[in-house]
Design a protein around this motif. Structure first.
Motif, PDB file in Angstrom:
ATOM      1  N   ASP A 137      70.350 -40.452  11.338  1.00 27.00           N
ATOM      2  CA  ASP A 137      69.185 -41.348  11.358  1.00 27.00           C
ATOM      3  C   ASP A 137      68.680 -41.700  12.755  1.00 27.00           C
ATOM      4  O   ASP A 137      67.498 -42.013  12.918  1.00 27.00           O
ATOM      5  N   HIS A 138      69.554 -41.654  13.769  1.00 30.12           N
ATOM      6  CA  HIS A 138      69.166 -42.246  15.051  1.00 30.12           C
ATOM      7  C   HIS A 138      69.391 -41.372  16.284  1.00 30.12           C
ATOM      8  O   HIS A 138      68.821 -41.675  17.337  1.00 30.12           O
ATOM      9  N   VAL A 139      70.240 -40.351  16.200  1.00 33.53           N
ATOM     10  CA  VAL A 139      70.544 -39.560  17.396  1.00 33.53           C
ATOM     11  C   VAL A 139      69.605 -38.359  17.471  1.00 33.53           C
ATOM     12  O   VAL A 139      69.517 -37.584  16.520  1.00 33.53           O
ATOM     13  N   SER A 140      68.914 -38.204  18.575  1.00 32.94           N
ATOM     14  CA  SER A 140      67.930 -37.165  18.911  1.00 32.94           C
ATOM     15  C   SER A 140      66.555 -37.509  18.364  1.00 32.94           C
ATOM     16  O   SER A 140      66.405 -38.279  17.403  1.00 32.94           O
ATOM     17  N   MET A 141      65.560 -36.926  19.003  1.00 32.94           N
ATOM     18  CA  MET A 141      64.166 -37.231  18.681  1.00 32.94           C
ATOM     19  C   MET A 141      63.657 -36.361  17.538  1.00 32.94           C
ATOM     20  O   MET A 141      64.092 -35.220  17.380  1.00 32.94           O
ATOM     21  N   PRO A 142      62.707 -36.870  16.756  1.00 29.49           N
ATOM     22  CA  PRO A 142      62.073 -36.032  15.738  1.00 29.49           C
ATOM     23  C   PRO A 142      61.269 -34.911  16.391  1.00 29.49           C
ATOM     24  O   PRO A 142      60.959 -34.969  17.592  1.00 29.49           O
ATOM     25  N   PHE A 143      60.919 -33.913  15.597  1.00 35.81           N
ATOM     26  CA  PHE A 143      60.361 -32.683  16.153  1.00 35.81           C
ATOM     27  C   PHE A 143      59.164 -32.907  17.065  1.00 35.81           C
ATOM     28  O   PHE A 143      59.112 -32.363  18.173  1.00 35.81           O
ATOM     29  N   THR A 144      58.176 -33.664  16.612  1.00 39.67           N
ATOM     30  CA  THR A 144      56.926 -33.775  17.371  1.00 39.67           C
ATOM     31  C   THR A 144      57.171 -34.249  18.790  1.00 39.67           C
ATOM     32  O   THR A 144      56.687 -33.653  19.767  1.00 39.67           O
ATOM     33  N   PHE A 145      57.948 -35.319  18.957  1.00 37.63           N
ATOM     34  CA  PHE A 145      58.239 -35.838  20.291  1.00 37.63           C
ATOM     35  C   PHE A 145      59.132 -34.872  21.066  1.00 37.63           C
ATOM     36  O   PHE A 145      58.932 -34.628  22.256  1.00 37.63           O
ATOM     37  N   ALA A 146      60.137 -34.323  20.392  1.00 36.96           N
ATOM     38  CA  ALA A 146      61.099 -33.439  21.045  1.00 36.96           C
ATOM     39  C   ALA A 146      60.411 -32.201  21.614  1.00 36.96           C
ATOM     40  O   ALA A 146      60.592 -31.848  22.786  1.00 36.96           O
ATOM     41  N   PHE A 147      59.617 -31.532  20.780  1.00 38.05           N
ATOM     42  CA  PHE A 147      58.970 -30.301  21.235  1.00 38.05           C
ATOM     43  C   PHE A 147      58.000 -30.583  22.375  1.00 38.05           C
ATOM     44  O   PHE A 147      57.981 -29.861  23.376  1.00 38.05           O
ATOM     45  N   ALA A 148      57.200 -31.639  22.209  1.00 36.88           N
ATOM     46  CA  ALA A 148      56.193 -31.949  23.234  1.00 36.88           C
ATOM     47  C   ALA A 148      56.835 -32.200  24.590  1.00 36.88           C
ATOM     48  O   ALA A 148      56.345 -31.727  25.622  1.00 36.88           O
ATOM     49  N   LYS A 149      57.932 -32.934  24.624  1.00 38.56           N
ATOM     50  CA  LYS A 149      58.574 -33.278  25.896  1.00 38.56           C
ATOM     51  C   LYS A 149      59.205 -32.051  26.552  1.00 38.56           C
ATOM     52  O   LYS A 149      59.072 -31.837  27.767  1.00 38.56           O
ATOM     53  N   VAL A 150      59.895 -31.227  25.766  1.00 36.41           N
ATOM     54  CA  VAL A 150      60.537 -30.040  26.349  1.00 36.41           C
ATOM     55  C   VAL A 150      59.502 -29.012  26.781  1.00 36.41           C
ATOM     56  O   VAL A 150      59.610 -28.407  27.859  1.00 36.41           O
ATOM     57  N   TYR A 151      58.489 -28.802  25.974  1.00 31.35           N
ATOM     58  CA  TYR A 151      57.452 -27.825  26.308  1.00 31.35           C
ATOM     59  C   TYR A 151      56.792 -28.179  27.641  1.00 31.35           C
ATOM     60  O   TYR A 151      56.558 -27.299  28.490  1.00 31.35           O
ATOM     61  N   GLN A 152      56.501 -29.458  27.846  1.00 32.49           N
ATOM     62  CA  GLN A 152      55.845 -29.869  29.090  1.00 32.49           C
ATOM     63  C   GLN A 152      56.732 -29.637  30.310  1.00 32.49           C
ATOM     64  O   GLN A 152      56.236 -29.330  31.392  1.00 32.49           O
ATOM     65  N   ILE A 153      58.046 -29.787  30.131  1.00 28.68           N
ATOM     66  CA  ILE A 153      58.971 -29.538  31.242  1.00 28.68           C
ATOM     67  C   ILE A 153      58.876 -28.086  31.691  1.00 28.68           C
ATOM     68  O   ILE A 153      58.775 -27.783  32.897  1.00 28.68           O
ATOM     69  N   PHE A 154      58.881 -27.146  30.749  1.00 32.16           N
ATOM     70  CA  PHE A 154      58.791 -25.726  31.102  1.00 32.16           C
ATOM     71  C   PHE A 154      57.380 -25.344  31.522  1.00 32.16           C
ATOM     72  O   PHE A 154      57.192 -24.413  32.308  1.00 32.16           O
ATOM     73  N   GLN A 155      56.393 -26.067  31.039  1.00 31.05           N
ATOM     74  CA  GLN A 155      55.015 -25.810  31.453  1.00 31.05           C
ATOM     75  C   GLN A 155      54.826 -26.147  32.928  1.00 31.05           C
ATOM     76  O   GLN A 155      54.125 -25.428  33.665  1.00 31.05           O
TER      77      GLN A 155
END
Length: 524
Positions: free
Chosen positions: A348-366
């Motif tokens: 229920d609480h550990v790690s981010m849901p997909f939308t936030f998770a993908f957006a944050k990681v994608y921007q790092i590699f971008q």
């Protein structure tokens, strides 16, 4: 008269027997058992209360809850998958029952005049088939780069967690659909080898590719690569959405001779997956491990992870930019993932849901100008057209589905996966429960669901004015901001625009030597 008397006597006897039974229950509950206060204080009513509590999920699922409020998958979502998999009518009439003003509701912006494919277009001749626009492994010059036949593929679910018949059904369905089948960390079983392309998942316990001490064995890995030409990529699992940083355990009661042989463990003993890898502890060590596997096998090698803290992701992106080495693909698993049993706090609480998770990681590699060089795989309740299209708009190159695939072959969301009592035989080793699975029928149902999902993605993509989902931008979808009659483009909501993917049409893709694998029935 005698007949009536006999009938009365029998009925009286049965009522007397039932009365003695109730009395025995009362005596037991009041004077013997000490575990349950409710049944002590209310012997008969207490048992009724526990019985209703036990079947509560089923009552809510079929009687109490409305079509849109259940989790993890509501009735409307399950009905769409069931109808699609059975080739039944999956349409809805009299308009939508959705609340368009609910915050976060997705609006897909269609074009005034969309993309109208000619009669001889690929999508006309191959409905339900969309190959990936990008190729895994070209940036790092792997010997056997791989372009998946399908943008929708089966996520990692291990044999042992899923039954033999469920795995076989999915693999045979994947062959029909032309998608790949991720093995999960339980390694490659005989039930994964009916022809579809395979992605081998290597978890923290190195099941199937470990030595007698439990350490990673390159020799065992090469045996699998050399004997299975349909093995097309390798995924190193760092964590998963259901329980990131937790590890796992397959009870010894489920570890029979077959599972023990496949995983390289002892029969009848609990199979533990550690929380973390022992082959590496740092980013450079992890990249070294990836490169060692890629050099030895020639295959694209990627990582799978749920997303929490971002410091190490930033370190990985900088290290890749500096050295030119690293994973060929990254599978980002949303925290809403759920095929693995987990403590509630982890789920229920550990790690981010997909939308936030993908957006944050994608921007790092971008920021490191790597997003055109990495193949991004999205995972986390994305097996529906509108959710899949959002993921493509955000920068995903393909999508992995797990629970949706289970639903397509008969899962009823009983949520008993961790008990070995799955009533549909999908998530259990119980032979009797498995016996109801007709593999020929279930493989066809997965294929039909996959076909329908990809076909609807294609149709909506054309309505938006594009040929391939990779062309969809983050300005083509909007989120509702509530009941204030305002919407916001997901580019503004998430704070970035995805890197544009070069796409010159399906003709260039289908002539590419790297498309698909030996195991697929679909050849372009």
């Amino acid at each position: 008269m005698q007949t009536i008397l006999n009938l009365f006597t029998q009925t009286y006897f049965y009522w007397l027997l039932f009365g003695f039974f109730l009395l025995a229950v009362i005596i037991r509950d009041v004077f013997i058992q000490k575990s349950h206060t409710i049944t002590h204080n209310f012997p008969i009513i207490g048992h009724i209360r526990y019985w209703i509590e036990k079947i509560g999920p089923e009552l809510r699922q079929y009687i109490v809850a409305n079509n849109r409020e259940e989790l993890p998958f509501n009735r409307q979502e399950r009905s769409w998958i069931y109808a699609s998999s059975k080739n039944e009518n999956n349409l809805q009439g009299f308009g939508s029952d959705q609340d368009f003003n609910s915050p976060g509701y997705i609006f897909i912006k269609n074009a005034m005049m969309g993309f109208n494919p000619p009669k001889d277009h690929f999508s006309k001749k191959n409905p339900g088939v969309i190959p990936a626009a990008k190729v895994m492994g070209t940036f790092h010059n792997r010997k056997r780069p791989y372009r998946p036949h399908s943008i929708i593929n089966i996520s990692g679910m291990s044999f042992g967690s899923l039954s033999a018949k469920a795995v076989e059904s999915l693999n045979k369905g994947a062959l029909q659909a032309g998608c790949y089948h991720n093995t999960g960390e339980g390694s490659i079983s005989p039930y994964h080898t009916f022809g579809s392309d395979i992605v081998l998942n290597i978890g923290t316990a190195y099941f199937g590719v470990r030595d007698i001490e439990g350490s990673f064995s390159m020799e065992k890995l090469l045996e699998k690569v050399n004997s299975l030409p349909q093995l097309r990529a390798i995924e190193v699992k760092l964590s998963q959405g259901a329980k990131p940083g937790k590890g796992g355990m397959l009870p010894g009661s489920k570890v029979d001779a077959e599972i023990a042989a496949i995983r390289g463990i002892e029969i009848g003993k609990d199979a533990f997956s550690p929380a973390f890898h022992k082959e590496f502890n740092t980013i450079p060590e992890m990249v070294g491990f990836i490169e060692k596997i890629a050099d030895a096998t020639g295959l694209p090698v990627g990582i799978k992870s749920a997303i929490g803290r971002l410091e190490q992701w930033e370190e990985l992106a900088k290290y890749m930019n500096k050295t030119g080495k690293g994973p060929d693909f990254i599978t980002i698993d949303g925290g809403e993932g759920g095929t693995g049993a987990a403590p509630h706090a982890f789920a229920d609480h550990v790690s981010m849901p997909f939308t936030f998770a993908f957006a944050k990681v994608y921007q790092i590699f971008q920021r490191e100008e790597l997003t055109d060089k990495i193949f991004f795989i999205a995972s986390g309740k994305l097996g529906f057209p509108e959710k899949a299209l959002m993921a493509f708009a955000m920068g995903a190159d393909s999508i992995n589905i797990a629970r949706e695939a289970m639903l397509s072959i008969g899962c009823i969301q009983a949520q008993k996966c961790h008990t070995n009592h799955c009533p549909t035989g999908i998530a259990t080793s119980n032979k009797w429960l498995q016996s109801g699975i007709d593999i020929t029928l279930k493989s066809e149902r997965f294929y039909r669901y996959h076909y329908t999902l990809v076909k609807e993605i294609s149709e909506i993509t054309h309505a938006m004015g594009y040929e391939h989902p990779c062309e969809i931008s983050m300005d083509d979808l909007e989120f509702s901001m509530g009941d204030n009659n305002r919407t916001i483009a997901i580019s503004k909501a998430l704070g970035y625009h995805k890197t544009k993917i070069e796409f010159d049409g399906f003709e260039k893709i289908i002539k590419c030597d790297h498309i698909g694998g030996i195991g697929s029935r679909i050849h372009f």
